[in-house]
Design an enzyme around this catalytic site. Sequence first.
Site, short mmCIF file in Angstrom:
data_model
loop_
_atom_site.label_atom_id
_atom_site.label_comp_id
_atom_site.label_asym_id
_atom_site.label_seq_id
_atom_site.Cartn_x
_atom_site.Cartn_y
_atom_site.Cartn_z
N SER A 34 0.80 -1.24 0.00
CA SER A 34 0.00 0.00 0.00
C SER A 34 0.83 1.28 0.00
O SER A 34 0.24 2.37 -0.05
CB SER A 34 -0.95 0.01 1.20
OG SER A 34 -2.02 -0.88 0.98
N LYS A 42 2.72 6.73 5.15
CA LYS A 42 1.84 5.66 4.69
C LYS A 42 2.37 4.29 5.10
O LYS A 42 3.57 4.02 5.00
CB LYS A 42 1.71 5.71 3.16
CG LYS A 42 0.70 4.72 2.60
CD LYS A 42 -0.72 5.14 2.92
CE LYS A 42 -1.73 4.04 2.62
NZ LYS A 42 -1.70 2.93 3.58
N LYS A 55 -0.03 3.72 -2.70
CA LYS A 55 -1.07 4.74 -2.61
C LYS A 55 -0.49 6.14 -2.46
O LYS A 55 -1.20 7.14 -2.67
CB LYS A 55 -2.01 4.41 -1.46
CG LYS A 55 -2.83 3.16 -1.73
CD LYS A 55 -3.49 2.58 -0.50
CE LYS A 55 -4.18 1.25 -0.86
NZ LYS A 55 -4.51 0.44 0.30
N SER A 91 -6.11 3.32 4.39
CA SER A 91 -5.53 2.48 3.33
C SER A 91 -6.59 1.75 2.51
O SER A 91 -6.47 0.56 2.20
CB SER A 91 -4.54 1.47 3.93
OG SER A 91 -3.64 1.01 2.95
#
Length: 395
Positions: free
Chosen positions: A62, A237, A65, A122
Amino acid sequence: MRKRLKQLLILTFTLILSLPTLIYCDDNNKVDRYSKSSILIDQTTNRVMFEKDPDAKRPLASLSKMMTFLIALEAIENKEVNKNDIITIDKDMAKVKGSSYHLKVGEKVPLYELMKGLMIVSGNDASIAIAKHISKDVNTFVQRMNDKAKELGMTNTTFVNPNGLPIYDLQNPKALPKENISTARDIAKLGKYMFDNYEKEVIAITDMQTYSYPERGFQKNNTNALLGIIPAVDGIKTGYTGNAGYCLAFSMVVDKDKDNEIKHRMIGVVLGANHKEKRTSASLSILRYGKENFTTKKVIKKDQLIGKKYIKGLEELEVTLKSEDELYATLKNTENLKSQITLKELTYPVKKGDTIGVIKYFTEDGQVIGSVDIISANDVDNISLITKIKMIFTD
């Protein structure tokens, strides 16, 4: 149990930051014992303060992202879309598995809320909704992600989707999945670009510890545990898949103090830890190492006098040399900085602001820390007949 562990991590980090500075250790595994790859850079100076196998290509999970978020920020800035656009959720968006913003078919959600759901909780489904809204289809959006990665010099990065989920071939279950691939160094570049260009917009979302959207009855904590441990952390993140392991891109502000002449930010990345608590421990250790062993100082001021040089050695053709810009350097506590000036051969005439040369700064082991152009502080373009004659005879 989890609450007690979190309190223990806060206490531990507070204590270690108050201890005397550690002796620099070249053994990277003693700084980061848990991740497969990691890096820590200074945003202002781009100095690499720590690295451990930073160019190894690994699944991104992730952390992908971050690029999806950046493309959304750029699309808003370019007026391709508006952050208040209302997006109607379709089946392709709602059916996405894994970490989720729990979107439902027919639901209407503002783009900005989807961006929060993307970065804070997320949401894999939110990434598809954002991609389709901006580029109409996911494949076109992914191409834009890859184009941006190329533009940023992320030479070891390839995206296949906006969220980092592995894509399996159902016809060949034994085949390796297609995945977003990158390196710790490339993700640090991405993080630096995001803060360099969209700092306010980034931390408005990534610094939120809890995200609540009452209209949807949705509330969830940020997946980045560091936010609750270190107040100075403001992003970025988390990521996890079975193949990628536990990953984190993180940022921490270091205030101006007796050791640091400017407020600045450290940006770090850890990839491939085998447990979320080990991911947190690796990140804490790397931040500790950077804060204890490095300082950021101004090495030259803007318009600082460098010296004087004379065209053809004539005193009346004096050119005053000054620095074009200021320069900050991030240095280990044990490092000494050296400088080297390289000047062009001066020819008449010279205009104020002309580039005359460069001054480079480097460490004792030859690592270049930065450079600043040397420019003329004055015009030398209106001389007497006698001086012109002197110039002829000095050739």
